[in-house]
Scaffold this active site. Structure first.
Site: not given
Ligand code: 13P
Length: 255
Positions: A95, A213
């Site tokens: 990640h 997002s």
């Molecule tokens: P958001 O959906 O909060 O933008 O985060 C995405 C994410 O990092 C999922 O691993």
């Protein structure tokens, strides 16, 4: 056709009690949505309790990371076998928060992917460019390096079985998702590289998720793209109702 895969990455949110309460509510909200594969990635502390709460449902559990060694003096780390035993079937690897905040490299991602695969966990391998890299037209080159090194040494069958998550760093937690055209361009590129390096069959089977997002209002548009096979969801996945709407919006034939 690829079954859509929708993954909740809770990051460092939710206690055991909160995680179990979520799963109990969420399983009811998504009952009948059998055409989408659903995965929830709680913090390590809640993996086992969440897996128990999800038992008998179609919700699978993922770790958010792992360490590649089987055991040893590695304070703070968790192995693939430990995750499996706790009830995880998937694991998120590489990640961008691991890469940018904890210095994880493509080589380390590769070791983790191999350890996960060897232990029978399905890796969800995260890649994606920073805003700076996008603005300097480096996006596709960055993705190439992340895929090439991250998946180095895997067989075609192993690549077919795993998921890649394209998460542009500038779209994570910012409320500014990639446009569907930007996502499709990146996903098509990733699939063509997978085809080049692992063969057309593996590339065709591998699910490529979009993350950054994702929310109920933009799910259909994003997951409706030809090469977008699901979503990796952070913030919006913390609310069971919102995440259930995202699962509903990812159902095939409803896009
Ligand atoms: P958001 O959906 O909060 O933008 O985060 C995405 C994410 O990092 C999922 O691993």
């Amino acid at each position: 056709m690829r079954t859509p895969l929708v993954v909740a990455n809770w990051k460092m949110f939710k206690t055991v009690a909160q995680a179990v309460a979520y799963v109990r509510e969420f399983t009811g909200l998504v009952s009948g949505m059998d055409d989408v594969e659903i995965v929830v990635a709680p913090p390590f502390t809640a993996v086992h309790a969440t897996a128990e709460a999800a038992r008998g449902s179609r919700i699978a559990i993922a770790g958010q990371d792992l360490y590649w060694e089987a055991e040893g003096a590695f304070t703070g780390e968790v192995s693939a076998a430990m995750l499996r035993e706790a009830g995880a079937r998937f694991v998120v690897i590489g990640h961008s928060e691991r890469r940018t905040k904890f210095g994880e490299t493509n080589d380390q991602v590769n070791r983790k992917v191999k350890a996960a695969t060897a232990a029978g966990l399905t890796p969800i391998v995260c890649i994606g460019e920073t805003l700076n890299e996008r603005e300097s037209c480096e996006t596709l080159r960055v993705l190439d390096r992340q895929i090439k090194t991250g998946l180095d040494g895997l067989t075609a069958n192993q690549v077919a079985a795993l998921a890649v998550a394209y998460e542009p760093v500038w779209a994570i937690g910012t409320g500014r998702n990639a446009t569907s055209a930007q996502a499709q361009e990146a996903h098509a590129h990733i699939r063509s590289r997978l085809s080049e390096w692992f063969g057309a069959e593996a590339a065709d089977a591998c699910r490529i998720l979009y993350g950054g997002s994702v929310k109920p209002a933009n799910t259909k548009e994003l997951v409706g793209q030809a090469d977008v096979d699901g979503a990796l969801v952070g913030g919006a996945s913390l609310d069971p109702k919102a995440f259930a709407e995202i699962v509903a919006g990812s159902r095939p034939g409803r896009i």
